[in-house]
Design a protein around this motif. Structure first.
Motif, PDB file in Angstrom:
ATOM      1  N   ASP A  94       5.460   8.569  -0.349  1.00  0.00           N
ATOM      2  CA  ASP A  94       5.740   7.976   1.046  1.00  0.00           C
ATOM      3  C   ASP A  94       6.873   7.872   1.393  1.00  0.00           C
ATOM      4  O   ASP A  94       7.943   7.531   0.265  1.00  0.00           O
TER       5      ASP A  94
ATOM      6  N   ARG B 158       2.663   4.403  -2.134  1.00  0.00           N
ATOM      7  CA  ARG B 158       2.339   5.515  -2.872  1.00  0.00           C
ATOM      8  C   ARG B 158       3.440   6.288  -3.062  1.00  0.00           C
ATOM      9  O   ARG B 158       4.184   6.700  -2.224  1.00  0.00           O
TER      10      ARG B 158
ATOM     11  N   HIS C  79       0.750  -1.124  -0.144  1.00  0.00           N
ATOM     12  CA  HIS C  79      -0.068  -0.059  -0.054  1.00  0.00           C
ATOM     13  C   HIS C  79       0.939   1.451   0.105  1.00  0.00           C
ATOM     14  O   HIS C  79       0.556   2.148   0.812  1.00  0.00           O
TER      15      HIS C  79
END
Length: 857
Positions: A166, A163, A161
């Protein structure tokens, strides 16, 4: 006889449906597994070939030769060599690489796929003339440009998860570091597509992390058209320093990588084969039972054929021909179903954190041959005994009666054979009760004893049917006349009842035995951890080649809620030619975090040249406190030195302490990384365990993805991981057994209803209503299911008790612990199967018209 066989198949097609379904399951699992194996191998090879499609030769560094000068460069793979290789005839392009391994955290701070140490490649993003790296096409963002940036593949980003933008925590082989995610790429590297992760750095950062500044870990070369890989490798080797670098063709690398990945996931292909074997074994009882009942129904027909001139051989051939036709249909249906199984196996066996590669289905000749061999072979072999029994029927005898009860002579032979097998299997298992370890020989003896015991139960089942069913009849008798009739119907043909119940008996025995062993082992591991681990948390590396930052020990000790934090160094020691694990501890604090049951000596005497050993090691080497033992500590090579160590103490086997204990200072000198720490044992204030405390400890070790932070329960759960996987397998086998047992009960009851048409008509004529008929059939089914369940429970519990002695010899805390909840659930499930399987036959029996049933010939 051919026309007769075809007519019989068409006439009894409804009764053969259940047999087809039973064998179809086995064929589907076998053929599906083979197609899955071939497809997976092709996917691995294809991915590896594509990964090295543009690589003709790779140049890699060799280790410095013995006696090399101290100031000699670590390797020769630099830009100067890359320019020199570019001038070699036949070289089209040169691509240097700086590769290594990096493990990273997901967005929530937990390690991402960290248990796969082999599948975390990290590399430099090396742009070509067009500013792009052809191996790692960008799909989002941009390539890393400085030491604070990185890129990952799309699969890693989705699983974690992550992106763009990040901050990602990662580690190479030491403290964690953080970098900003700036790009997402795609890759066909099999290590990544088989469930790993990919991290990309800029060239300078990758060189600093995995090589040395200005140097590379490899140089890939592509060939000009018309130049073979082997010819180019020879030319390149001529310009390389032979003692410092070597050239390998791209095809050789692709083949080796495919073999490596395939060997690491080979276990996935064995699991479905186990299901297939159990399915076929249990399904064979249904096939035998079906053909036996068909022949019993056609006794007069067979007698008529014999009377008009058919020989025994012709009767056998006719029955076997029927089985052949059924087997061919089963093979075709099972193979089609197997293709569906092969297509979904990657999703079933893989997970989001452990995916398997996907590719087109590969249907090879061995999967087709296996489907035909299994489907036809099992069906024909299962029909062989009924066919021989049919051929022995005398015409006059068959005309007189439609039922041929077993003779007293055959019953006696069955009893003798069954008792002999029971004595052999039971005796072999009982002989293991004095075993002191779970050696390979003892495990093989246990498996052989269990197999013989199962065969004995199958042989004796028809003889046990009467007494067991009469015992359970006390319960069915409470339902009045319908209960008594159900009991008598089940007793009418003990062989048929036993064959119908065998599938449920085998699956129940497997699950009951493994459930008892699993529950007993789990409780033993829990007790072992409780008695051996004084710490509330264990912070450890995933492999002994990784070290914990020494400063992290102090940070953990100073974390809120932590009372004591003790460092442990793990290494290896050669004892008697075997590699054993040794833990380096501080004698002053070891008692706070390890609960050691000493049989002799004192841990206070640990020091240079003085070690403590487990009771197993002491027994194998015949030493006790004060004795001496010849050993070699550390990761030395073939010329390693051995010396005499004094045994300061002997302790009961303890998974926390490993095989040997030594002073941490001495063990740290001989560890994989000298002076390193592999575990931190933590005591908290008041023994408090909570998510907050765990988060504080993770923060104290820098959220390093290379480290595990486990409380006592997590530690025990990991230790019991293999048994948990085995229990999951056994529950899967139970599902297969349940499905086939249900088919068998439905088939038996349906054919039994057809046999008792007149009887049911008479019952209706004398006043029994349709509800009573349905109740009678259901109770008969439940009686048969209860019979199979009771025998299975008895066999499973006995096997678990006998085999448990092996675990008791290897684990002193082991004791038999029955999982009453699981066993009760198995019993209730079996009875429910009997009730559900009887629904269709009961409804059919109740729908019979009394007058038509009585008039039926």
């Amino acid at each position: 006889m051919l026309r007769t066989a075809l007519r019989n198949v068409l006439a009894h097609k409804a009764r053969l449906v259940m047999t087809v379904l039973a064998v179809c399951l086995g064929v589907a699992f076998v053929s599906g597994t083979l197609v899955f194996a071939d497809s997976s191998a092709a996917a691995y090879r294809a991915a590896a070939t594509q990964n090295f499609a543009g690589v003709a030769v790779t140049v890699s560094a060799k280790n410095p030769p013995p006696g090399a000068a101290a100031d000699q460069p670590a390797d020769v793979l630099d830009d100067a060599l890359a320019r020199k290789l570019a001038d070699v005839p036949g070289v089209a392009a040169v691509r240097p690489s700086a590769d290594g391994v990096a493990t990273l955290n997901a967005a929530d701070g937990t390690p991402l796929r960290a248990d796969k140490a082999w599948a975390h490649p990290a590399a430099a993003y090396v742009p070509g003339a067009n500013g792009k790296d052809s191996r790692y096409p960008l799909v989002k963002g941009h390539a890393p440009r400085n030491r604070g940036e990185l890129a990952v593949d799309s699969g890693t980003a989705a699983a974690g998860h992550l992106r763009i933008g990040d901050t990602v925590a990662l580690a190479i082989d030491g403290p964690a570091m953080t970098k900003r995610l700036v790009g997402i790429v795609t890759t066909k590297d099999t290590r990544v597509t088989a469930g790993g992760t990919l991290v990309l750095f800029d060239k300078a950062t990758a060189q600093q992390l995995f090589a040395t500044p200005g140097h590379y870990t490899g140089i890939d070369l592509s060939a000009t058209p018309g130049t073979s890989q082997f010819e180019l490798a020879k030319r390149v080797s001529d310009v390389l320093p032979a003692d410092r670098a070597e050239a390998t063709t791209g095809s050789a690398q692709a083949t080796q990588q495919a073999l490596n990945v395939d060997s690491m996931t080979r276990g996935y292909k064995k699991l479905p084969m186990v299901f297939a074997g159990v399915s076929l074994f249990i399904g064979s009882f249904l096939v035998v039972n079906t053909f036996t009942m068909l022949i019993s129904r056609r006794t007069r027909e067979i007698a008529l054929l014999r009377a008009i001139g058919a020989s025994r051989r012709q009767v056998v051939r006719s029955v076997l021909l029927e089985a052949l036709l059924v087997g061919l249909a089963t093979s075709a249906a099972g193979f089609v179903l197997g293709l569906g199984i092969a297509s979904v196996l990657p999703d079933i066996l893989g997970t989001s954190s452990d995916p398997l590669p996907r590719g087109p289905l590969v249907i090879g000749p061995r999967s087709i041959v296996a489907a035909l061999g299994v489907g036809v072979g099992v069906t024909v072999l299962a029909a062989w005994l009924p066919s021989r029994r049919a051929a022995k029927v005398a015409p006059v005898e068959a005309m007189r009666t439609a039922e041929q009860p077993p003779s007293v002579h055959h019953s006696r032979i069955r009893a003798v054979v069954g008792l002999v097998l029971l004595a052999l299997g039971g005796g072999l298992l009982i002989s293991l009760t004095g075993a002191k370890d779970a050696s390979e020989a003892n495990l093989q003896s246990a498996m052989l004893g269990c197999a013989v015991l199962v065969v004995a139960m199958i042989v004796l089942a028809p003889l046990l049917a009467a007494p067991v069913i009469r015992l359970t009849g006390r319960l069915t008798g409470r339902f009045g006349i319908t209960g008594r009739l159900a009991q008598q119907n089940a007793l009418r043909d003990p062989r048929r009842t036993a064959a119908t119940a065998s599938a449920l008996m085998i699956s129940t025995a497997l699950v009951a035995g493994l459930a008892v062993l699993g529950n007993s082992t789990g409780q033993a591991l829990d007790r072992q951890a409780a008695t051996g681990l004084g710490a509330d948390y264990v912070i450890g590396t995933r492999t002994p080649t990784i070290a914990i930052d020494p400063a992290a020990v102090q940070r953990v000790a100073g974390a809120p809620g932590v009372r004591t934090a003790t460092a442990v160094t793990d290494s290896t020691m050669i004892l008697g030619g075997k590699v054993q694990s040794i833990s380096g501890v501080d004698p002053e604090t070891v008692k706070d975090v390890m609960k050691l049951d000493l049989t002799s000596g004192s841990l206070a005497d640990l020091g240079p040249g003085r070690i403590a050993v487990s009771s197993t090691i002491a027994r194998e080497h015949g030493v006790r406190a004060g004795g001496r033992i010849n050993a070699s500590m550390g990761m030395g090579g073939p010329g390693r030195e051995f010396k005499q160590y004094t045994v300061a103490a002997v302790y009961q086997d303890n998974p926390i302490a490993h095989d040997v204990l030594g002073a941490r200072a001495e063990v740290a000198e001989n560890s994989f990384k000298p002076g390193s720490v592999q575990r931190i044992l933590v005591r908290t204030d008041g023994g408090k365990v909570s998510k907050t405390t765990e988060d504080r400890l993770r923060t104290a070790v820098g959220n390093n993805p290379l480290l595990k932070v486990q409380d006592r329960k997590a530690f025990v759960r990991e230790a019991a991981g293999t048994m948990g996987e085995l229990l999951t397998l056994m529950y899967g086998l139970l599902v297969i057994g349940v499905v086939i047992a249900s088919l068998g009960i439905v088939n038996t009851l349906a054919m039994s209803v057809a046999e008792r048409t007149r009887e049911i008509g008479i019952l209706r004529a004398i006043g029994m209503d349709r509800a009573g008929i349905r109740r009678m059939i259901r109770l008969e089914s439940v009686t048969v299911a209860a019979f199979g369940t009771l025998l299975g429970l008895a066999g499973g519990l006995f096997g678990a008790w006998a085999v448990g002695s092996l675990a008791n010899g290897a684990m002193e805390q082991y004791s038999l612990a029955l999982p009453w909840g699981t066993l009760l659930l198995v019993c209730l499930l079996s009875l429910a199967i009997g009730a559900v399987a009887a629904a269709v036959p009961a409804r059919r029996a109740a729908a019979l018209s009394p007058l038509e049933a009585v008039a039926d010939a």
